[in-house]
Design a protein around this motif. Structure first.
Motif, PDB file in Angstrom:
ATOM      1  N   LEU A 228       0.750  -1.323  -0.038  1.00 58.95           N
ATOM      2  CA  LEU A 228      -0.036  -0.079   0.125  1.00 58.95           C
ATOM      3  C   LEU A 228       0.734   1.309   0.045  1.00 58.95           C
ATOM      4  O   LEU A 228       1.501   1.544   0.862  1.00 58.95           O
ATOM      5  CB  LEU A 228      -0.773   0.106   1.247  1.00 58.95           C
ATOM      6  CG  LEU A 228      -1.809  -1.005   1.317  1.00 58.95           C
ATOM      7  CD1 LEU A 228      -2.766  -1.090   2.608  1.00 58.95           C
ATOM      8  CD2 LEU A 228      -2.915  -1.356   0.261  1.00 58.95           C
ATOM      9  N   ILE A 234      -1.145   0.962  -5.257  1.00 58.25           N
ATOM     10  CA  ILE A 234      -1.178  -0.113  -4.704  1.00 58.25           C
ATOM     11  C   ILE A 234      -0.721  -1.365  -5.523  1.00 58.25           C
ATOM     12  O   ILE A 234      -0.991  -1.285  -6.747  1.00 58.25           O
ATOM     13  CB  ILE A 234      -2.702  -0.541  -4.239  1.00 58.25           C
ATOM     14  CG1 ILE A 234      -3.084   0.559  -3.225  1.00 58.25           C
ATOM     15  CG2 ILE A 234      -2.691  -1.806  -3.446  1.00 58.25           C
ATOM     16  CD1 ILE A 234      -4.371   0.468  -2.788  1.00 58.25           C
ATOM     17  N   THR A 288      -8.051  -7.578  -5.069  1.00 60.98           N
ATOM     18  CA  THR A 288      -7.969  -6.177  -5.858  1.00 60.98           C
ATOM     19  C   THR A 288      -9.381  -5.722  -5.736  1.00 60.98           C
ATOM     20  O   THR A 288      -9.850  -4.401  -5.409  1.00 60.98           O
ATOM     21  CB  THR A 288      -7.655  -6.310  -7.484  1.00 60.98           C
ATOM     22  OG1 THR A 288      -6.425  -6.820  -7.440  1.00 60.98           O
ATOM     23  CG2 THR A 288      -7.995  -5.111  -8.097  1.00 60.98           C
ATOM     24  N   VAL A 291     -10.191  -3.944  -2.440  1.00 64.90           N
ATOM     25  CA  VAL A 291      -9.806  -2.619  -2.062  1.00 64.90           C
ATOM     26  C   VAL A 291     -10.602  -1.767  -3.143  1.00 64.90           C
ATOM     27  O   VAL A 291     -10.895  -0.578  -2.305  1.00 64.90           O
ATOM     28  CB  VAL A 291      -8.148  -2.416  -2.806  1.00 64.90           C
ATOM     29  CG1 VAL A 291      -7.599  -1.155  -2.940  1.00 64.90           C
ATOM     30  CG2 VAL A 291      -7.362  -3.283  -1.947  1.00 64.90           C
ATOM     31  N   VAL A 301      -8.216   2.839   3.494  1.00 66.45           N
ATOM     32  CA  VAL A 301      -7.540   1.480   2.886  1.00 66.45           C
ATOM     33  C   VAL A 301      -6.237   1.349   3.811  1.00 66.45           C
ATOM     34  O   VAL A 301      -5.298   2.051   3.647  1.00 66.45           O
ATOM     35  CB  VAL A 301      -7.269   1.416   1.356  1.00 66.45           C
ATOM     36  CG1 VAL A 301      -6.515   0.424   0.875  1.00 66.45           C
ATOM     37  CG2 VAL A 301      -8.338   1.915   0.714  1.00 66.45           C
ATOM     38  N   VAL A 306      -8.358  -3.967   4.930  1.00 69.46           N
ATOM     39  CA  VAL A 306      -8.288  -4.909   3.677  1.00 69.46           C
ATOM     40  C   VAL A 306      -8.277  -6.345   4.099  1.00 69.46           C
ATOM     41  O   VAL A 306      -9.270  -7.239   3.460  1.00 69.46           O
ATOM     42  CB  VAL A 306      -6.894  -4.667   3.004  1.00 69.46           C
ATOM     43  CG1 VAL A 306      -6.727  -5.633   2.032  1.00 69.46           C
ATOM     44  CG2 VAL A 306      -6.712  -3.217   2.354  1.00 69.46           C
TER      45      VAL A 306
END
Length: 354
Positions: A228, A234, A288, A291, A301, A306
């Motif tokens: 991150l 990311i 993915t 996020v 985030v 997550v």
């Protein structure tokens, strides 16, 4: 015919900042608690450009605000949420460019190659600089950089390459100077790049205790690394112990070297991806989607959110499980978007409250 010109109407008087964002104040004054408690809402409201924040002269204006001439009124200049620090009022924009700070871990993309440095896009107003002297070179970190290294500069990084680095310093004009003098940093491979919006007041990556960690995924996906970047970039990739670490440990057993940094070899600058199993690819896609769902729903985030969203997506209750079939002839019939993504995020938020 006679025309009469009347004085313009006075601005509405108010002794407190606008109630639109009173719920996000960092306030300790007892005389304001009663007013704000009645104005709090479930979601923080947004102040629009030109909206009156306050006209009380005891408040000072900060970033994202402006003062009107011959008046004590403070107006907003950007769209965002109101933040109060002591007597300073500022607007935290919903979407803003990244402001580099020393020690930040960032993910960047090489934009141009120069004589002794690279220009890197880190989502800041100015391109960051990565000097040739700030990376590990084959032969060890203490080896002197020579003209041969300058001629072979494209063998390390070239245009379009992704990398993870740390902000070493910030110039007076705001440009950042990066370094990759650690085995944790360097070129990125075997993964998916994701750029999230909302790096300001709502959603987006926040500075946390850990920006890089490894997830032991379900459904036979193996280990997956999550990076991150504080700048909103990311990287989610297959975990690889790497030939670098293996070779260094073997050399240590043979008493050939005493420092892991001295085992740097050309494999860390390879641009060729490894073979990734379908199960790992699907789990990378699941992360993915988690996020993206967090950002779409205005949730921060970080590692905690997550992981909570990932566990919620695996929950078989409430139609959360993706029910993936890993047969190559079939595709997942669901994705982490829309109303389903909102349910996953709601479950993740509820799990973090416990």
């Amino acid at each position: 015919m006679t025309f009469s010109i009347q004085a313009p109407a006075a601005l509405p008087t108010s002794n407190e900042p606008s109630s639109a964002d009173s719920d996000i104040f960092i306030d300790s004054d007892e005389d304001l608690n009663a007013v704000r408690s009645a104005k709090r809402s479930k979601h923080a409201a947004v102040i629009t450009p030109g909206e009156l924040v306050t006209d009380d002269p005891r408040w000072m204006r900060g970033h994202g605000t402006t003062a009107t001439p011959r008046s004590t009124a403070i107006l907003a200049t950007v769209a965002g949420t109101l933040l109060r620090t002591n007597k300073l009022l500022s607007i935290q924009p919903l979407r803003a460019r990244y402001t580099p700070e020393i020690g930040d871990l960032v993910v960047g993309r090489i934009v141009s190659v120069e004589t002794k440095r690279w220009k890197v896009d880190v989502s800041a107003p100015l391109l960051a600089h990565l000097p040739l002297s700030a990376i590990n070179l084959p032969g060890g970190i203490l080896r002197k950089r020579t003209s041969t290294d300058e001629l072979a500069i494209r063998t390390f990084f070239r245009e379009g390459d992704l990398l993870v680095a740390e902000v070493q310093s910030v110039y007076q004009d705001g440009a950042a100077s990066l370094h990759t003098r650690s085995l944790r940093y360097g070129k990125l491979r075997n993964g998916v790049f994701l750029r999230v919006s909302g790096t300001g007041g709502r959603g987006g990556v926040v500075r946390a205790r850990r920006q890089v960690w490894t997830i032991n995924t379900a459904n036979g996906g193996g280990d997956v690394d999550v990076v991150l970047g504080v700048n909103g970039y990311i990287w989610i990739c297959k975990h690889s112990r790497g030939e670098l670490v293996a070779s260094s440990e073997e050399a240590k057993r043979m008493n050939e070297i005493t420092r892991m940094e001295e085992a740097v070899n050309e494999s860390m600058y390879s641009s060729r991806n490894d073979e990734i199993p379908p199960q790992t690819r699907r789990e990378i896609a699941r992360l993915t989607g988690c996020v993206k769902a967090l950002v779409e729903n205005g949730i921060r985030v970080d590692e905690e959110m997550v992981m909570a969203a990932y566990q919620a997506s695996l929950n078989p209750e409430g139609d959360i499980d993706m029910k993936m079939d890993y047969d190559d002839t079939q595709e997942a019939d669901e994705y982490l978007g829309g109303s389903r993504g909102s349910r996953v995020v709601a479950a993740a938020v509820e799990a973090t409250k416990g």
